[in-house]
Scaffold this motif. Structure first.
Motif, PDB file in Angstrom:
ATOM      1  N   ALA A  94       0.840  -1.196   0.000  1.00 45.47           N
ATOM      2  CA  ALA A  94       0.000   0.000   0.000  1.00 45.47           C
ATOM      3  C   ALA A  94       0.874   1.244   0.000  1.00 45.47           C
ATOM      4  CB  ALA A  94      -0.934   0.018   1.209  1.00 45.47           C
ATOM      5  N   LEU A  95       0.274   2.340  -0.429  1.00 47.11           N
ATOM      6  CA  LEU A  95       0.950   3.637  -0.484  1.00 47.11           C
ATOM      7  C   LEU A  95      -0.007   4.683   0.064  1.00 47.11           C
ATOM      8  CD1 LEU A  95       2.888   5.057  -3.518  1.00 47.11           C
ATOM      9  CD2 LEU A  95       1.054   6.387  -2.504  1.00 47.11           C
ATOM     10  N   TYR A  96       0.531   5.622   0.819  1.00 46.57           N
ATOM     11  CA  TYR A  96      -0.294   6.665   1.440  1.00 46.57           C
ATOM     12  C   TYR A  96       0.285   8.032   1.073  1.00 46.57           C
ATOM     13  CZ  TYR A  96      -1.784   2.638   4.142  1.00 46.57           C
ATOM     14  OH  TYR A  96      -2.249   1.403   4.511  1.00 46.57           O
ATOM     15  N   ALA A  97      -0.514   8.851   0.423  1.00 46.24           N
ATOM     16  CA  ALA A  97      -0.117  10.207   0.061  1.00 46.24           C
ATOM     17  C   ALA A  97      -0.653  11.164   1.114  1.00 46.24           C
ATOM     18  CB  ALA A  97      -0.667  10.564  -1.314  1.00 46.24           C
ATOM     19  N   LEU A  98       0.218  11.989   1.663  1.00 48.68           N
ATOM     20  CA  LEU A  98      -0.140  12.907   2.739  1.00 48.68           C
ATOM     21  C   LEU A  98       0.098  14.347   2.301  1.00 48.68           C
ATOM     22  CD1 LEU A  98       1.600  11.027   5.697  1.00 48.68           C
ATOM     23  CD2 LEU A  98      -0.745  10.746   4.874  1.00 48.68           C
ATOM     24  N   PRO A  99      -0.488  15.296   3.024  1.00 47.29           N
ATOM     25  CA  PRO A  99      -0.240  16.709   2.694  1.00 47.29           C
ATOM     26  C   PRO A  99       1.231  17.064   2.847  1.00 47.29           C
ATOM     27  CG  PRO A  99      -2.098  16.467   4.219  1.00 47.29           C
ATOM     28  CD  PRO A  99      -1.431  15.139   4.135  1.00 47.29           C
ATOM     29  N   GLY A 100       1.625  18.159   2.223  1.00 47.41           N
ATOM     30  CA  GLY A 100       2.982  18.660   2.379  1.00 47.41           C
ATOM     31  C   GLY A 100       4.035  17.827   1.673  1.00 47.41           C
ATOM     32  N   TYR A 124      -5.013  16.187   0.905  1.00 48.06           N
ATOM     33  CA  TYR A 124      -5.847  16.713   1.992  1.00 48.06           C
ATOM     34  C   TYR A 124      -7.240  17.100   1.510  1.00 48.06           C
ATOM     35  CZ  TYR A 124      -7.454  19.268   6.015  1.00 48.06           C
ATOM     36  OH  TYR A 124      -8.201  19.684   7.078  1.00 48.06           O
ATOM     37  N   SER A 125      -7.332  17.808   0.398  1.00 48.35           N
ATOM     38  CA  SER A 125      -8.627  18.306  -0.069  1.00 48.35           C
ATOM     39  C   SER A 125      -9.583  17.168  -0.407  1.00 48.35           C
ATOM     40  CB  SER A 125      -8.449  19.211  -1.297  1.00 48.35           C
ATOM     41  OG  SER A 125      -7.832  18.505  -2.354  1.00 48.35           O
ATOM     42  N   GLU A 126      -9.066  16.041  -0.903  1.00 54.54           N
ATOM     43  CA  GLU A 126      -9.934  14.918  -1.266  1.00 54.54           C
ATOM     44  C   GLU A 126     -10.534  14.227  -0.045  1.00 54.54           C
ATOM     45  OE1 GLU A 126      -7.781  12.253  -3.758  1.00 54.54           O
ATOM     46  OE2 GLU A 126      -8.048  13.498  -5.563  1.00 54.54           O
ATOM     47  N   ARG A 127      -9.951  14.422   1.113  1.00 52.74           N
ATOM     48  CA  ARG A 127     -10.450  13.780   2.335  1.00 52.74           C
ATOM     49  C   ARG A 127     -11.132  14.784   3.269  1.00 52.74           C
ATOM     50  NH1 ARG A 127      -6.342  11.355   0.250  1.00 52.74           N
ATOM     51  NH2 ARG A 127      -6.009   9.096   0.376  1.00 52.74           N
ATOM     52  N   ALA A 128     -11.338  15.987   2.793  1.00 50.13           N
ATOM     53  CA  ALA A 128     -11.852  17.039   3.662  1.00 50.13           C
ATOM     54  C   ALA A 128     -13.295  16.775   4.086  1.00 50.13           C
ATOM     55  CB  ALA A 128     -11.758  18.396   2.963  1.00 50.13           C
ATOM     56  N   ASN A 129     -13.526  16.810   5.367  1.00 50.63           N
ATOM     57  CA  ASN A 129     -14.864  16.789   5.966  1.00 50.63           C
ATOM     58  C   ASN A 129     -14.741  17.482   7.323  1.00 50.63           C
ATOM     59  OD1 ASN A 129     -13.839  14.766   7.813  1.00 50.63           O
ATOM     60  ND2 ASN A 129     -14.216  13.238   6.224  1.00 50.63           N
TER      61      ASN A 129
END
Length: 360
Positions: free
Chosen positions: A96-102, A136-141
């Motif tokens: 798996a791969l995880y893309a994070l802000p910054g 970040y924007s794709e997971r914003a709630n």
């Protein structure tokens, strides 16, 4: 017209159901929302903080310094093609791969072990770098926005298992790039050339040992401890420097009551991978069992710093209580009751608080 009536009724029912769901307690927290504008420095702060927590949730940071240095060198060499970012490696077998802000990327040991050539590795990093731009924007709630605000306030408590950074890490851990997402990245690099670094080839050679580890865990869950330990030992003989395997072997011995053998394996696991909360917690628990309160407190305090959970908070409360810091122990019991009141440890913490007040 008659055919339209059922369709209209069905659409109305769906709208009503969605409206009801949105109105349920807490449900609106997870409905999409606009992400608050963050400066570049704030994105880096959020990404770095979440990365630290995410690595703990994924098995701890990979301890292989050569691997990290080779990845860093590759990024610096090829970085102009896909911008500025950093890569961390989680010690987890699942790919798996995880893309994070910054510009933060976390890849698992499992996905790196599937890399066949440097072209695939570069393509994977290119794709991951693109994902970070909207991570970040794709997971914003509302839940993620509140967690972000808490991180940026710099008011998180080291003891809080529901801190903003942990809540936000849980949101990111639920939406990895895996399966077809990873395949699409790797396939885009199949026509490129170049050998992968030796540290990645080593990950491929470790895969049989991790298959044995998986089987050992299955046997232990099936209540077959002696057979499980045999498989743990087989895995450790194939990969004697792997903290995931040594830590699991140590915990298996700990559960059987063989504290001496458990200590040897857990100590080595912590030496190899000092920044993983679970092995620190296991070693701290072992020291408590042996009555070495000072060493237990040191290990458990570090475990809590890395990732506070009900289990290590409870053990740290016990260590403080046994070490003469009754007030410190009670404050942690209160925190457990506040955050996890219905668990077995939550109920035990409540009873100890009541006992301290003379209430039976």
């Amino acid at each position: 017209m008659k055919k339209l009536v059922p369709m209209i009724l069905m659409r109305s029912a769906i709208i009503i159901a969605l409206t009801w769901l949105a109105g349920c307690a807490g449900m609106e927290q997870y409905m999409p929302a606009d992400a608050p504008p963050l400066t570049a420095d704030q994105e880096i702060k959020v990404g770095s903080t979440v990365e630290d927590r995410l690595l703990q949730l994924l098995g701890g940071p990979r301890h292989d310094q050569a691997l990290l240095e080779e990845l860093d060198s590759l990024i610096k060499t090829e970085g102009g093609a896909y911008g500025r970012f950093t890569v961390a490696v989680a010690d987890k077998s699942a790919a798996a791969l995880y893309a994070l802000p910054g510009g933060r990327i976390v890849v698992t040991r499992g996905v790196l072990s599937e890399i066949s050539n440097q072209g695939e590795l570069v393509a994977l990093l290119e794709g991951a770098a693109a994902l970070t731009r909207a991570a970040y924007s794709e997971r914003a709630n509302r839940a993620s926005n509140e967690a972000t605000a808490e991180i940026l306030s710099l008011k998180e408590s080291v003891y809080d298992p529901e801190s903003g950074s942990i809540r936000l890490a849980r949101i990111f851990v639920q939406r990895p790039c895996e399966g077809s997402c990873l395949t699409s990245f790797l396939q885009s690099g199949v026509n490129r050339s170049g050998d992968v670094p030796e540290s990645i080839r080593m990950l491929k050679r470790l895969q049989p040992a991790y298959e044995l580890l998986k089987e050992a865990r299955r046997l232990e869950k099936a209540d077959k401890p002696s057979q499980a330990i045999t498989q743990y030992l087989n895995a450790a003989s194939m990969a004697p420097e792997e903290p995931q395997i040594l830590g699991s072997l140590g915990m298996a011995y700990l559960r059987t009551g063989d504290l001496q053998t458990a200590r040897l394996n857990l100590q080595k696991a912590v030496e190899l991978q000092p920044n993983y909360y679970k092995t620190r917690m296991g070693l701290g628990y072992l020291y408590l069992q042996q009555g070495n309160v000072r060493k237990a407190n040191d290990q458990l305090a570090e475990s809590v710093r890395l990732l506070p959970v009900t289990e290590n908070l409870f053990l740290l409360a016990e260590a403080r209580e046994q070490g003469g810091d009754a007030e410190g122990g009670m404050s942690l019991y209160r925190l457990i009751v506040e955050t996890d009141p219905n668990s077995k440890l939550g109920r035990t913490a409540a009873s100890r608080l009541a006992r301290s007040k003379g209430v039976e």
